[in-house]
Design an enzyme around this catalytic site. Structure first.
Site, PDB file in Angstrom:
ATOM      1  N   GLU A 152     -36.129  82.517 -12.581  1.00  0.00           N
ATOM      2  CA  GLU A 152     -37.223  81.562 -12.857  1.00  0.00           C
ATOM      3  C   GLU A 152     -36.693  80.129 -12.931  1.00  0.00           C
ATOM      4  OE1 GLU A 152     -40.450  82.645 -15.450  1.00  0.00           O
ATOM      5  OE2 GLU A 152     -40.001  84.769 -15.205  1.00  0.00           O
ATOM      6  N   ILE A 196     -36.587  91.595  -6.709  1.00  0.00           N
ATOM      7  CA  ILE A 196     -37.932  91.744  -7.269  1.00  0.00           C
ATOM      8  C   ILE A 196     -37.907  92.735  -8.441  1.00  0.00           C
ATOM      9  CG2 ILE A 196     -40.354  92.235  -6.768  1.00  0.00           C
ATOM     10  CD1 ILE A 196     -38.967  89.677  -5.397  1.00  0.00           C
ATOM     11  N   LEU A 207     -41.566  86.656  -5.029  1.00  0.00           N
ATOM     12  CA  LEU A 207     -41.473  85.301  -4.478  1.00  0.00           C
ATOM     13  C   LEU A 207     -40.137  85.108  -3.747  1.00  0.00           C
ATOM     14  CD1 LEU A 207     -42.721  82.395  -4.436  1.00  0.00           C
ATOM     15  CD2 LEU A 207     -41.587  81.981  -6.630  1.00  0.00           C
ATOM     16  N   ALA A 249     -34.111  82.307   0.308  1.00  0.00           N
ATOM     17  CA  ALA A 249     -34.985  81.361  -0.403  1.00  0.00           C
ATOM     18  C   ALA A 249     -35.101  81.794  -1.860  1.00  0.00           C
ATOM     19  CB  ALA A 249     -36.370  81.306   0.242  1.00  0.00           C
ATOM     20  N   GLN A 278     -12.963  79.403 -42.957  1.00  0.00           N
ATOM     21  CA  GLN A 278     -13.756  78.234 -42.546  1.00  0.00           C
ATOM     22  C   GLN A 278     -13.982  78.198 -41.029  1.00  0.00           C
ATOM     23  OE1 GLN A 278     -12.062  74.671 -44.255  1.00  0.00           O
ATOM     24  NE2 GLN A 278     -13.297  74.922 -46.093  1.00  0.00           N
ATOM     25  N   GLN A 317     -17.019  87.611 -29.904  1.00  0.00           N
ATOM     26  CA  GLN A 317     -15.660  87.236 -30.355  1.00  0.00           C
ATOM     27  C   GLN A 317     -15.427  87.692 -31.801  1.00  0.00           C
ATOM     28  OE1 GLN A 317     -13.645  86.021 -28.193  1.00  0.00           O
ATOM     29  NE2 GLN A 317     -11.882  85.371 -29.410  1.00  0.00           N
ATOM     30  N   ARG A 344     -16.414  92.721 -42.506  1.00  0.00           N
ATOM     31  CA  ARG A 344     -15.087  92.994 -41.923  1.00  0.00           C
ATOM     32  C   ARG A 344     -13.998  92.340 -42.777  1.00  0.00           C
ATOM     33  NH1 ARG A 344     -11.646  96.154 -39.267  1.00  0.00           N
ATOM     34  NH2 ARG A 344     -10.334  95.083 -37.732  1.00  0.00           N
ATOM     35  N   PRO A 354     -33.947  86.638   0.515  1.00  0.00           N
ATOM     36  CA  PRO A 354     -32.493  86.504   0.659  1.00  0.00           C
ATOM     37  C   PRO A 354     -32.064  85.050   0.922  1.00  0.00           C
ATOM     38  CG  PRO A 354     -33.269  88.442   1.844  1.00  0.00           C
ATOM     39  CD  PRO A 354     -34.483  87.749   1.319  1.00  0.00           C
TER      40      PRO A 354
HETATM   41  C1  LIG Z   1     -32.176  89.944 -12.765  1.00  0.00           C
HETATM   42  C2  LIG Z   1     -33.021  89.118 -11.841  1.00  0.00           C
HETATM   43  C3  LIG Z   1     -34.385  89.347 -11.762  1.00  0.00           C
HETATM   44  C4  LIG Z   1     -35.180  88.610 -10.876  1.00  0.00           C
HETATM   45  N1  LIG Z   1     -36.520  88.891 -10.770  1.00  0.00           N
HETATM   46  C5  LIG Z   1     -37.272  88.234  -9.830  1.00  0.00           C
HETATM   47  C6  LIG Z   1     -38.654  88.586  -9.630  1.00  0.00           C
HETATM   48  O1  LIG Z   1     -39.225  89.461 -10.313  1.00  0.00           O
HETATM   49  N2  LIG Z   1     -39.330  87.945  -8.646  1.00  0.00           N
HETATM   50  C7  LIG Z   1     -38.763  86.986  -7.863  1.00  0.00           C
HETATM   51  O2  LIG Z   1     -39.448  86.451  -6.995  1.00  0.00           O
HETATM   52  N3  LIG Z   1     -37.453  86.625  -8.042  1.00  0.00           N
HETATM   53  C8  LIG Z   1     -36.700  87.227  -8.990  1.00  0.00           C
HETATM   54  N4  LIG Z   1     -35.370  86.895  -9.162  1.00  0.00           N
HETATM   55  C9  LIG Z   1     -34.765  85.912  -8.270  1.00  0.00           C
HETATM   56  C10 LIG Z   1     -34.396  84.623  -8.960  1.00  0.00           C
HETATM   57  O3  LIG Z   1     -35.525  83.852  -9.221  1.00  0.00           O
HETATM   58  C11 LIG Z   1     -33.360  83.923  -8.047  1.00  0.00           C
HETATM   59  O4  LIG Z   1     -32.158  84.665  -8.137  1.00  0.00           O
HETATM   60  C12 LIG Z   1     -33.121  82.482  -8.478  1.00  0.00           C
HETATM   61  O5  LIG Z   1     -34.236  81.694  -8.171  1.00  0.00           O
HETATM   62  C13 LIG Z   1     -31.881  81.902  -7.773  1.00  0.00           C
HETATM   63  O6  LIG Z   1     -31.960  82.103  -6.402  1.00  0.00           O
HETATM   64  P1  LIG Z   1     -30.713  82.727  -5.616  1.00  0.00           P
HETATM   65  O7  LIG Z   1     -30.286  83.980  -6.306  1.00  0.00           O
HETATM   66  O8  LIG Z   1     -31.077  82.815  -4.182  1.00  0.00           O
HETATM   67  O9  LIG Z   1     -29.555  81.677  -5.819  1.00  0.00           O
HETATM   68  P2  LIG Z   1     -29.331  80.318  -4.988  1.00  0.00           P
HETATM   69  O10 LIG Z   1     -30.642  79.685  -4.687  1.00  0.00           O
HETATM   70  O11 LIG Z   1     -28.414  80.621  -3.876  1.00  0.00           O
HETATM   71  O12 LIG Z   1     -28.601  79.439  -6.087  1.00  0.00           O
HETATM   72  C14 LIG Z   1     -27.273  79.752  -6.501  1.00  0.00           C
HETATM   73  C15 LIG Z   1     -26.856  78.810  -7.590  1.00  0.00           C
HETATM   74  O13 LIG Z   1     -26.827  77.495  -7.073  1.00  0.00           O
HETATM   75  C16 LIG Z   1     -27.032  76.585  -8.135  1.00  0.00           C
HETATM   76  N5  LIG Z   1     -28.057  75.628  -7.729  1.00  0.00           N
HETATM   77  C17 LIG Z   1     -29.325  75.880  -7.341  1.00  0.00           C
HETATM   78  N6  LIG Z   1     -29.954  74.739  -7.024  1.00  0.00           N
HETATM   79  C18 LIG Z   1     -29.055  73.732  -7.199  1.00  0.00           C
HETATM   80  C19 LIG Z   1     -29.080  72.329  -7.035  1.00  0.00           C
HETATM   81  N7  LIG Z   1     -30.199  71.709  -6.612  1.00  0.00           N
HETATM   82  N8  LIG Z   1     -27.959  71.603  -7.324  1.00  0.00           N
HETATM   83  C20 LIG Z   1     -26.826  72.225  -7.732  1.00  0.00           C
HETATM   84  N9  LIG Z   1     -26.741  73.554  -7.929  1.00  0.00           N
HETATM   85  C21 LIG Z   1     -27.836  74.303  -7.652  1.00  0.00           C
HETATM   86  C22 LIG Z   1     -27.456  77.395  -9.371  1.00  0.00           C
HETATM   87  O14 LIG Z   1     -26.348  77.528 -10.249  1.00  0.00           O
HETATM   88  C23 LIG Z   1     -27.808  78.730  -8.780  1.00  0.00           C
HETATM   89  O15 LIG Z   1     -27.597  79.797  -9.681  1.00  0.00           O
HETATM   90  C24 LIG Z   1     -34.575  87.614 -10.072  1.00  0.00           C
HETATM   91  C25 LIG Z   1     -33.192  87.373 -10.176  1.00  0.00           C
HETATM   92  C26 LIG Z   1     -32.423  88.110 -11.035  1.00  0.00           C
HETATM   93  C27 LIG Z   1     -30.944  87.827 -11.108  1.00  0.00           C
END
Ligand SMILES: Cc1cc2nc3c(=O)[nH]c(=O)nc-3n(C[C@H](O)[C@H](O)[C@H](O)COP(=O)(O)OP(=O)(O)OC[C@H]3O[C@@H](n4cnc5c(N)ncnc54)[C@H](O)[C@@H]3O)c2cc1C
Length: 386
Positions: free
Chosen positions: A366, A162, A130, A135, A282, A339, A271, A133
């Site tokens: 997600e 992905i 889904l 979106a 505590q 920690q 430990r 770069p």
């Molecule tokens: C290990 C891993 C596995 C993945 N696997 C899949 C997969 O199998 N299939 C797939 O389709 N995608 C996958 N993804 C993609 C993942 O869903 C996206 O990385 C995620 O949706 C965030 O998109 P982005 O990386 O483009 O970050 P951006 O959209 O650029 O967002 C960056 C940050 O902005 C902040 N942000 C976002 N929206 C808002 C808002 N409205 N207001 C304020 N702050 C906001 C959040 O802190 C976010 O982390 C994977 C990602 C990772 C890291």
């Protein structure tokens, strides 16, 4: 040592408890030890092993799965249990479900027949494509395109982040087909990994290694029989799939947190320092109390959301609450455990060090935590304003 008292909670049925206890025993024996350094090979072995054990049938729905309708509570219990024992095993299970979820939910009989039995047996590896770069959080703005030529869709564009990219046998790909602007102009297609015009553009390495890639499509011709759902309905297909699996991300975080808690308890009670154990202070007890309470709060939200979904209710708000609370809480629990381990906590190969790396991306994928906050607030305001 593993805490299983929540299996008696009223959100779960007797069969769920039996399922979780059996998977726990099986996972200890069969998958706890399967790790890298070759993460692709480890993942393939895990999928095969989970298939042979019959566990992947719970990740798919319909006649090929364990249940006609996907049992969200079983998926959550499976992820919690597998994450406790091995993050990569959880990943392998989750991706078989997420990658084939659109087919389970909305595939044609022929698509189900072609893919789901192999997914359930661990013979075919699935992926869900889904994100792009430009979106990620704003995924309704995706640009990877498909135009129709006769009885084929021709795909051009890129997907990134992905999971299973590079080892998957098929990818469910969401493309802009232009029936309407924005999310209503997207369709879903199943793309076999050996389709001409499809390639892995780049493998991506992350802090908790698992197969991950950027995908490229160039004039990639897919028969229209491989479309899932109606033209322009792809975004709905993606959201329905995520709706099932979002709560399970929270469950995986719960499994990681429970493991960190158990490791912390073992360490704190053994430990010795200043003529007593770490657990006798505590300050340590306050940390342990906070960790246990964070875990139970997360567990309650996870199994509430899963139970509501299994009752056929809309869980948009509850799933977002579960994901936000469980992933953020697990990060805190794991950090506290690291920690308590002192220097050992950051040593490569220590369980808590692995958990520290594993948990991080769950707060991003997600739907990042900020996205969950917006979903919860939107639902609350909808209820208030009517
Ligand atoms: C290990 C891993 C596995 C993945 N696997 C899949 C997969 O199998 N299939 C797939 O389709 N995608 C996958 N993804 C993609 C993942 O869903 C996206 O990385 C995620 O949706 C965030 O998109 P982005 O990386 O483009 O970050 P951006 O959209 O650029 O967002 C960056 C940050 O902005 C902040 N942000 C976002 N929206 C808002 C808002 N409205 N207001 C304020 N702050 C906001 C959040 O802190 C976010 O982390 C994977 C990602 C990772 C890291």
């Amino acid at each position: 040592m593993r805490e299983l008292a929540h299996l008696d909670w009223p959100f779960l049925e007797e069969g769920h408890g039996v399922f979780a206890a059996e998977l726990d025993a099986w996972a200890r024996e069969h998958v706890a030890h399967i790790h890298g350094p070759d993460v692709d090979a480890a993942c393939r072995a895990l999928v095969r092993s989970l298939g042979d054990g019959g566990w992947l049938r719970h990740a798919v729905g319909g006649a090929h799965g364990a249940q006609e309708v996907i049992d969200t509570r079983a998926i959550c219990l499976a992820r919690e249990t597998l994450a406790y024992h091995n993050g990569l095993a959880d990943f392998a299970f989750a991706m078989q479900g997420l990658g084939s979820g659109a087919i389970s939910l909305q595939g044609t009989p022929a698509q189900k027949e072609r893919y789901l039995p192999r997914v359930a047996r661990g013979e075919a590896i699935a992926a869900f494509a889904l994100s792009e770069p430009d979106a990620g959080s704003d995924v309704g703005n995706l640009q990877c395109g498909a135009h129709i030529e006769g009885d084929h869709a021709v795909l051009t564009g890129e997907k990134t982040w992905i999971s299973n990219g590079g080892i998957a046998d098929f990818y469910v790909v969401f493309c802009r087909t232009g029936e309407a602007p924005g999310p209503r102009g997207i369709s879903a297609f199943v793309v076999d990994a050996d389709t001409p015009g499809f390639e892995i553009a780049e493998r991506i390495e992350v802090i908790a290694p698992h197969p991950l890639a950027r995908l490229r499509f160039h004039d990639c011709r897919i028969p229209l029989s491989q479309r899932i759902g109606a033209p322009g309905e792809g975004f709905k297909v993606a959201m329905r799939t995520l709706d099932v699996f979002r709560t399970s991300v929270a469950a995986a975080a719960l499994g990681f947190a429970r493991r960190a808690m158990d490791e912390a308890l073992k360490r704190a009670t053994t430990r010795r320092m200043f003529n007593q154990t770490l657990a006798d202070f505590q300050l340590t007890q306050a940390k342990l109390a906070q960790m246990a309470t964070t875990i139970d709060s997360a567990a309650l939200l996870v199994y509430r959301a899963a139970w509501l979904r299994d009752q056929g209710q809309n869980v948009t708000k509850e799933a977002a609450m579960a994901k936000m609370t469980a992933t953020e809480g697990a990060q805190q629990v794991i950090d506290a455990a690291v920690q308590m381990f002192g220097g050992l906590g950051v040593m490569h190969g220590q369980v808590v060090e692995q958990l520290y790396r594993e948990i991080r991306s769950l707060r991003i994928y997600e739907g990042a935590t900020e996205v969950q906050q917006l979903i919860i607030a939107r639902e609350l305001l909808k209820e208030t304003r009517g």
